[in-house]
Enzyme design. Structure first.
Site, PDB file in Angstrom:
ATOM      1  N   HIS A  90       8.689  -1.614 -50.178  1.00  0.00           N
ATOM      2  CA  HIS A  90      10.056  -1.913 -49.758  1.00  0.00           C
ATOM      3  C   HIS A  90      10.989  -1.715 -50.940  1.00  0.00           C
ATOM      4  O   HIS A  90      10.636  -2.004 -52.088  1.00  0.00           O
ATOM      5  CB  HIS A  90      10.144  -3.366 -49.273  1.00  0.00           C
ATOM      6  CG  HIS A  90      11.527  -3.942 -49.307  1.00  0.00           C
ATOM      7  ND1 HIS A  90      11.969  -4.744 -50.345  1.00  0.00           N
ATOM      8  CD2 HIS A  90      12.569  -3.807 -48.454  1.00  0.00           C
ATOM      9  CE1 HIS A  90      13.218  -5.098 -50.105  1.00  0.00           C
ATOM     10  NE2 HIS A  90      13.608  -4.541 -48.976  1.00  0.00           N
TER      11      HIS A  90
ATOM     12  N   HIS B   5       4.594  -1.755 -62.271  1.00  0.00           N
ATOM     13  CA  HIS B   5       5.382  -2.630 -63.132  1.00  0.00           C
ATOM     14  C   HIS B   5       5.852  -1.902 -64.396  1.00  0.00           C
ATOM     15  O   HIS B   5       6.916  -2.239 -64.939  1.00  0.00           O
ATOM     16  CB  HIS B   5       4.597  -3.889 -63.467  1.00  0.00           C
ATOM     17  CG  HIS B   5       4.625  -4.892 -62.359  1.00  0.00           C
ATOM     18  ND1 HIS B   5       5.651  -5.797 -62.204  1.00  0.00           N
ATOM     19  CD2 HIS B   5       3.768  -5.112 -61.320  1.00  0.00           C
ATOM     20  CE1 HIS B   5       5.430  -6.539 -61.133  1.00  0.00           C
ATOM     21  NE2 HIS B   5       4.288  -6.141 -60.577  1.00  0.00           N
TER      22      HIS B   5
ATOM     23  N   GLY C  64      24.832  -6.671 -36.871  1.00  0.00           N
ATOM     24  CA  GLY C  64      24.343  -5.349 -37.236  1.00  0.00           C
ATOM     25  C   GLY C  64      23.509  -4.720 -36.132  1.00  0.00           C
ATOM     26  O   GLY C  64      23.202  -5.336 -35.103  1.00  0.00           O
TER      27      GLY C  64
END
Length: 301
Positions: free
Chosen positions: A107, A146, A260
Site C-alpha cells: 500500500h 526499509h 467519496g
C-alpha cells in the site's frame, strides 16, 4: 497558493501514470482499466484497476482531487481550528494484491490537504507513506524495503526515517488483534514544516521511492512455486487487511464520510478473502514464523 496547488496536482497525476505503467509492464498479461469519475460536491478523479493478471490478482491506483464546504469528522475531530473551513484534498492511493502468496501485498499513499476560510490564512499539510504486508516473509525483502524507505528520508535530515518508521509501526497496528498489519515502512501526516517547498519535496521523495522499494521484491518472487496451502493462508491473512481498512484506516473513513466514490475507496479490499475461527498455525511452520518473527516491530537496518 493556486500555483503551488497546481504543481502538487500535476505531480500526483503523473505519479499515478508512472506507477500504473510500471506495474502493467511487470504483469505482462492484463491492462489497467481507467475509470474517470466526477463528484457531485466538487472535483473528481481517475481510478485505474488491473484484475486477474499474471502477477497481480488486483492492483488499484487512484488519483483524486476533491473539494467541499466542510471537512468530515475524521479530518476535523482533532483539529478544531478547521471548523467552518472549506477544503480541497488531492492524492494518489494504491493497494496491490498479488496472486502469488510469496509476493507481499503493498500500500502507498501521498496526499495534500488545504482548508480555507475568507479573511484567514489557509491551513495546509501533506501526508502519506508506504507499507508492506507479506504472508510469507523474507529477511532480504524486509531489509531492502526499509533501506529504500530510509533513502527516501535521508535528504531531509537525520532521524526522519526513524521518526516515520515508528509512526508507521504504530499506525498500521490492529489493536483488537494485538498484531501489526505488516512489516511497516513510512507514515507521516500534518506535514507543513519547515515550509511548503520542503514539505512538498518530502512527499515527492516518498512517492518516487515506492517503485524502487516494491518492484525488486515482486521480481524476486513472481515465479516462486506455491500450492493450495499457501493460497489458503494468503486469503486468511487478507482478512487482517480488511479488518484494518474498515476499522482504523483514516483514508477509508475520510472518503466515506466526505461522500467519496465508494467503488474507488473500497478498491483497497482484496478480491478473495476468508476468516477462520481461532486458527493457529502449525508450530515451527512458515505461517507461524510470520507472526512470531516478522510482524513484531524491529529495526530492519
Amino acid at each position: 497558493m493556486n500555483n503551488e496547488i497546481k504543481r502538487v496536482s500535476d505531480y500526483l497525476s503523473e505519479l499515478q501514470i508512472s506507477i500504473t505503467d510500471c506495474l502493467q509492464d511487470i504483469d505482462g498479461q492484463s491492462n489497467f482499466l481507467c475509470d474517470q469519475w466526477q463528484r457531485d460536491e466538487g472535483g473528481g478523479g481517475r481510478s485505474m484497476v488491473l484484475q486477474n493478471g499474471a502477477v497481480f490478482e488486483q492492483a488499484g491506483v487512484n488519483f483524486s482531487e476533491v473539494q467541499g464546504e466542510k471537512l468530515p469528522a475524521s479530518a476535523s475531530a482533532s483539529r478544531p481550528e478547521l471548523a467552518g473551513r472549506n477544503f480541497r484534498a488531492m492524492g494518489v492511493s494504491l493497494v496491490i494484491h498479488p496472486d502469488n502468496p510469496y509476493i507481499p501485498t503493498s500500500h502507498a499513499n501521498v496526499r495534500f490537504f488545504i482548508a480555507e476560510k475568507q479573511g484567514e490564512d489557509p491551513i495546509w499539510w501533506f501526508g502519506g507513506g508506504f507499507d508492506l504486508t507479506p504472508c510469507y516473509a523474507f529477511t532480504e525483502d524486509c531489509e531492502h524495503w526499509h533501506r529504500v524507505a530510509k533513502q527516501a528520508c535521508d535528504p531531509f535530515g537525520e532521524g526522519q526515517y526513524a521518526r516515520y518508521k515508528k509512526w508507521c509501526d504504530e499506525y498500521f497496528y490492529l489493536k483488537h488483534r494485538n498484531e501489526a498489519r505488516g512489516i511497516g515502512g513510512l507514515f507521516f501526516d500534518d506535514l507543513n514544516q519547515p515550509d511548503f517547498e520542503q514539505a512538498f519535496a518530502f512527499m515527492r521523495s516518498v512517492g518516487d521511492h515506492f517503485l524502487p522499494a516494491y518492484t525488486p521484491i515482486v521480481e524476486r518472487h513472481k515465479t516462486d512455486d506455491f500450492g493450495q496451502r499457501e493460497k489458503d493462508f494468503q486469503c486468511y491473512r487478507r482478512g487482517r487487511y480488511v479488518e484494518f481498512n474498515l476499522v482504523y484506516d483514516r483514508g477509508t473513513l475520510f472518503g466515506l464520510q466526505s461522500g467519496g466514490r465508494t467503488e474507488s475507496i473500497l478498491m483497497s479490499l482484496p478480491p478473495v478473502v476468508n476468516w477462520r475461527y481461532n486458527y493457529q498455525p502449525e508450530p515451527g511452520s512458515a505461517e507461524a514464523e510470520l507472526t512470531e518473527t516478522y510482524l513484531p516491530a524491529r529495526d530492519w537496518l
